[in-house]
Design a protein around this motif. Structure first.
Motif, mmCIF file in Angstrom:
data_model
loop_
_atom_site.group_PDB
_atom_site.id
_atom_site.type_symbol
_atom_site.label_atom_id
_atom_site.label_comp_id
_atom_site.label_asym_id
_atom_site.label_seq_id
_atom_site.Cartn_x
_atom_site.Cartn_y
_atom_site.Cartn_z
ATOM 1 N N PRO A 9 0.953 -0.765 0.528
ATOM 2 C CA PRO A 9 -0.010 0.060 -0.304
ATOM 3 C C PRO A 9 0.872 1.229 -0.187
ATOM 4 C CG PRO A 9 -1.348 -1.830 1.375
ATOM 5 C CD PRO A 9 0.620 -2.509 1.094
ATOM 6 N N GLY A 10 0.656 2.264 -1.047
ATOM 7 C CA GLY A 10 1.854 3.197 -1.082
ATOM 8 C C GLY A 10 1.895 3.436 -2.570
ATOM 9 N N GLY A 11 2.749 2.112 -2.459
ATOM 10 C CA GLY A 11 3.262 1.672 -4.164
ATOM 11 C C GLY A 11 4.580 1.378 -3.990
ATOM 12 N N ARG A 12 4.894 0.297 -4.285
ATOM 13 C CA ARG A 12 6.917 0.025 -4.570
ATOM 14 C C ARG A 12 7.610 1.205 -4.490
ATOM 15 N NH1 ARG A 12 6.025 -5.731 -7.350
ATOM 16 N NH2 ARG A 12 4.978 -4.040 -8.740
ATOM 17 N N PRO A 13 9.116 1.430 -3.998
ATOM 18 C CA PRO A 13 9.526 2.581 -3.803
ATOM 19 C C PRO A 13 9.654 2.919 -5.107
ATOM 20 C CG PRO A 13 9.917 0.684 -2.500
ATOM 21 C CD PRO A 13 9.474 0.411 -3.048
ATOM 22 N N GLY A 14 9.232 4.162 -5.876
ATOM 23 C CA GLY A 14 9.954 4.674 -7.445
ATOM 24 C C GLY A 14 8.388 4.289 -8.151
ATOM 25 N N ARG A 92 -6.925 -5.642 -4.081
ATOM 26 C CA ARG A 92 -6.269 -4.769 -4.338
ATOM 27 C C ARG A 92 -5.502 -5.559 -5.438
ATOM 28 N NH1 ARG A 92 -9.440 -1.437 -3.250
ATOM 29 N NH2 ARG A 92 -8.878 0.281 -3.980
ATOM 30 N N LEU A 93 -5.804 -4.338 -6.552
ATOM 31 C CA LEU A 93 -5.437 -5.085 -7.606
ATOM 32 C C LEU A 93 -4.146 -3.624 -8.164
ATOM 33 C CD1 LEU A 93 -8.230 -5.719 -10.425
ATOM 34 C CD2 LEU A 93 -7.035 -7.242 -8.610
ATOM 35 N N TYR A 94 -3.074 -4.406 -8.377
ATOM 36 C CA TYR A 94 -1.859 -3.672 -8.052
ATOM 37 C C TYR A 94 -0.666 -4.038 -9.851
ATOM 38 C CZ TYR A 94 -1.410 -1.670 -3.781
ATOM 39 O OH TYR A 94 -1.540 -0.985 -2.473
ATOM 40 N N PRO A 95 -1.445 -3.105 -10.865
ATOM 41 C CA PRO A 95 -0.715 -3.108 -11.942
ATOM 42 C C PRO A 95 1.542 -3.298 -11.489
ATOM 43 C CG PRO A 95 -0.588 -0.945 -11.740
ATOM 44 C CD PRO A 95 -1.681 -1.247 -10.998
ATOM 45 N N ASP A 96 1.589 -4.159 -12.564
ATOM 46 C CA ASP A 96 2.925 -3.960 -12.533
ATOM 47 C C ASP A 96 3.400 -3.477 -14.130
ATOM 48 O OD1 ASP A 96 6.144 -4.571 -13.313
ATOM 49 O OD2 ASP A 96 5.337 -6.967 -12.639
ATOM 50 N N LEU A 97 3.989 -2.118 -13.592
ATOM 51 C CA LEU A 97 4.159 -1.462 -14.279
ATOM 52 C C LEU A 97 4.999 -1.746 -15.565
ATOM 53 C CD1 LEU A 97 4.263 1.451 -12.331
ATOM 54 C CD2 LEU A 97 2.466 1.618 -13.665
ATOM 55 N N ASP A 98 6.347 -2.578 -14.742
ATOM 56 C CA ASP A 98 7.524 -2.759 -16.081
ATOM 57 C C ASP A 98 6.876 -3.554 -17.124
ATOM 58 O OD1 ASP A 98 9.181 -2.009 -14.297
ATOM 59 O OD2 ASP A 98 10.021 -4.110 -13.112
ATOM 60 N N GLN A 99 5.558 -4.303 -16.463
ATOM 61 C CA GLN A 99 5.144 -5.093 -17.828
ATOM 62 C C GLN A 99 3.770 -3.878 -18.802
ATOM 63 O OE1 GLN A 99 6.974 -7.998 -18.509
ATOM 64 N NE2 GLN A 99 8.095 -8.063 -16.716
ATOM 65 N N LEU A 100 3.759 -3.483 -18.071
ATOM 66 C CA LEU A 100 2.819 -2.073 -19.525
ATOM 67 C C LEU A 100 2.488 -2.210 -20.644
ATOM 68 C CD1 LEU A 100 0.814 0.298 -17.247
ATOM 69 C CD2 LEU A 100 2.189 0.911 -19.902
ATOM 70 N N VAL A 101 2.167 -2.632 -22.135
ATOM 71 C CA VAL A 101 2.538 -2.177 -23.174
ATOM 72 C C VAL A 101 1.389 -1.369 -23.763
ATOM 73 C CG1 VAL A 101 3.627 -4.282 -23.647
ATOM 74 C CG2 VAL A 101 1.647 -3.897 -23.982
ATOM 75 N N VAL A 102 1.966 -0.649 -24.735
ATOM 76 C CA VAL A 102 0.037 -0.070 -25.500
ATOM 77 C C VAL A 102 -0.298 -1.263 -25.917
ATOM 78 C CG1 VAL A 102 -0.126 1.694 -26.914
ATOM 79 C CG2 VAL A 102 1.536 2.284 -25.221
ATOM 80 N N LEU A 103 -1.053 -1.036 -26.369
ATOM 81 C CA LEU A 103 -1.736 -2.380 -27.126
ATOM 82 C C LEU A 103 -2.052 -1.231 -28.589
ATOM 83 C CD1 LEU A 103 -5.064 -3.667 -24.693
ATOM 84 C CD2 LEU A 103 -2.654 -4.417 -25.388
ATOM 85 N N SER A 104 -1.467 -2.206 -29.076
ATOM 86 C CA SER A 104 -1.465 -1.873 -30.964
ATOM 87 C C SER A 104 -2.340 -2.101 -32.064
ATOM 88 C CB SER A 104 0.026 -2.538 -31.739
ATOM 89 O OG SER A 104 -0.185 -2.588 -32.797
ATOM 90 N N ALA A 105 -3.346 -2.840 -31.054
ATOM 91 C CA ALA A 105 -4.443 -3.727 -31.726
ATOM 92 C C ALA A 105 -5.860 -3.070 -31.181
ATOM 93 C CB ALA A 105 -4.622 -5.089 -32.269
#
Ligand code: GLU
Ligand code: MG
Length: 466
Positions: A9-14, A92-105
């Motif tokens: 909660p509060g987010g991982r550092p950074g 709580r669903l926490y997005p993994d920012l390392d794996q975030l991608v813009v969906l091309s289709a």
């Protein structure tokens, strides 16, 4: 590399700073919303979405979702266990920012896999992704091991029909050039979308069954590999829709014939060295790789409850269809459940791996990888002996010879698989009691849902579900 730390909660550092920068960048690229994705016990990818501007808040505090989905069946009926299935509670669903991608289709959308954390900031015991992350982290700590994995994706491409029947979008021979020509625009757009999303495709080809194709990707750490399989399926579906086509990842699109597999490739590494190559064991396996393979082999009957979780899975798991339905291993043997892949001379140190075939795309890839890795570790920890290899199709072995070699048919029904899973304390412990009970309850519910249906009806029931 996937981070090994759980969200807090509060987010991982950074993370919040990063999400803030990302949301601005995404908005600048015309992204309006972010899909937050996970896979439930039944193997269904479920999602929430947030507007792009809410990404920093999601990174800090997660997004709410009920834990009830852990006991959803594929068709959204809800079963329950002692702990799960009630309308109470929130995660709580926490997005993994390392794996975030813009969906091309899917213009306007980005996508990120999530870890599911309790409101108290603890691991949710039914979250497959955090479980897999913990199993990978434990293996690193206890054994100095890391893993590389990839999920092969097979799917059938159909025309949209009013009655849900499967009409292949292309005919022509297996592996045939005509199929590639017929679906030239679709497949080119698919490759472009994968490239734009940073997915390194190894191969794309027409497969054996009617209208079937396969796409394979490069190996990643296990959590990222599972994420990727979810993302690639979303992409395959989205591109198809833009071409007016319909896709099915169901294990058996039709009751008869070859189904859709989701073969898993897995290798264990230590200090950057692949344990499946350059060793003194068979085909270059190290003693540890042999024992790891023996561990997976020994647990296969119970594993099928996780890797082949649908009643439709057992329409696919038939002998002589390259689905690997016998407890056996062989070098490049496509009828053994475990195919030892040595790779080509010159690249074996990178390419050698273990392919597990009785896996389909109804499986939750996080749970499948978690269980397979744990099964392999069981063998490695006990220095299990790998039995002799087989060559050719085990279906041709005389029953006495098969028995003497320890070659047995894997479960032929979901009920049999669950019975084996119940007996396998190591696998149940790997999942933990909450998730193990959820697996049993969901599989039982799935079996009951199709009681009395014939094979054709079972195939039809799940055809467009996965
Ligand atoms: N379609 C087969 C299966 O159900 C696999 C074919 C292959 O080896 O790629 O597993
Ligand atoms: Mg294939």
């Amino acid at each position: 590399m996937t981070t090994l730390a759980d969200p807090v909660p509060g987010g991982r550092p950074g993370d919040v700073e990063r999400a803030t920068a990302l949301s601005g960048e995404l908005a600048g690229r015309g992204v309006h919303g972010v899909v937050l994705a996970y896979v439930d016990t039944a193997g269904i990818a479920r999602i929430k979405t947030v507007p792009t501007a809410r990404l920093p808040a999601a990174a800090a505090w997660g997004v709410g979702m009920s834990p009830v989905f852990d006991t959803f069946l594929a068709h959204d009926t809800i079963v329950s266990t002692d702990v799960l299935g009630s309308p109470d509670g929130d995660l709580r669903l926490y997005p993994d920012l390392d794996q975030l991608v813009v969906l091309s289709a899917q213009p306007g959308w980005a996508w990120a896999p999530v870890d599911r954390i309790t409101q108290e900031g603890e691991r949710h015991p039914a979250c497959g992704r955090t479980l897999l992350r913990r199993i990978v982290a434990d293996a690193a700590e206890r054994h100095g091991l890391s893993f590389r994995a990839a999920v092969e994706i097979e799917w059938a491409i159909g025309r949209d029909t009013p009655d849900g029947a499967f009409v292949p979008a292309t005919t022509g021979p297996a592996y045939g050039a005509t199929r590639q020509v017929d679906l030239s625009d679709y497949t080119a757009d698919l490759l472009a979308a994968c490239a734009a999303q940073g997915v390194d495709v190894d191969q794309l080809h027409p497969e054996y069954a009617a209208g079937q194709f396969e796409l394979s990707v490069g190996a990643l750490d296990p959590v990222a590999a599972a994420d990727r399989s979810v993302l690639v399926r979303q992409t395959i579906r989205a591109v198809a829709l833009r071409h007016g086509l319909r896709v099915s990842f169901a294990p058996a699109v039709l009751a008869q014939g070859v189904g859709n597999g989701g073969h898993l490739h897995l290798s264990a590494w230590r200090d950057g060295v692949n344990l499946h190559a350059g060793g003194a064991g068979r085909y270059g396996m190290t003693a540890e790789a042999e024992s790891f393979t023996a561990g997976v082999l020994a647990h296969l009957p119970a594993l099928t409850a996780v890797t082949a979780p649908s009643p439709a899975s057992y329409l696919r798991l038939k002998p002589s269809r390259w689905a690997g339905v016998f407890t056996a291993w062989g070098r490049e043997t496509r009828e053994a459940a475990l195919r030892v892949v040595t790779g080509t001379a010159g690249v074996r140190d990178q390419a050698a791996n273990l392919e597990i075939k009785p896996v389909d795309l109804a499986a939750n890839p996080y749970l499948a990888l978690a269980c397979l890795i744990d099964a392999g570790l069981d063998g490695l920890e006990s220095a299990a002996a790998l039995p002799g290899e087989i060559t050719g199709d085990p279906a041709r072995l005389a029953p006495a010879e098969a028995a003497a070699r320890g070659v047995h048919r894997l479960p032929t029904s979901l009920e049999q698989a669950v019975a084996a899973f119940r007996e396998d304390t190591r696998l149940r412990d790997a999942l933990g009691p909450v998730l193990a009970d959820a697996v049993i309850a969901v599989r039982r519910g799935e079996s009951e849902a199709v009681a009395g249906l014939d094979d054709e009806q079972v195939a039809a029931a799940y055809r467009w579900t996965y």
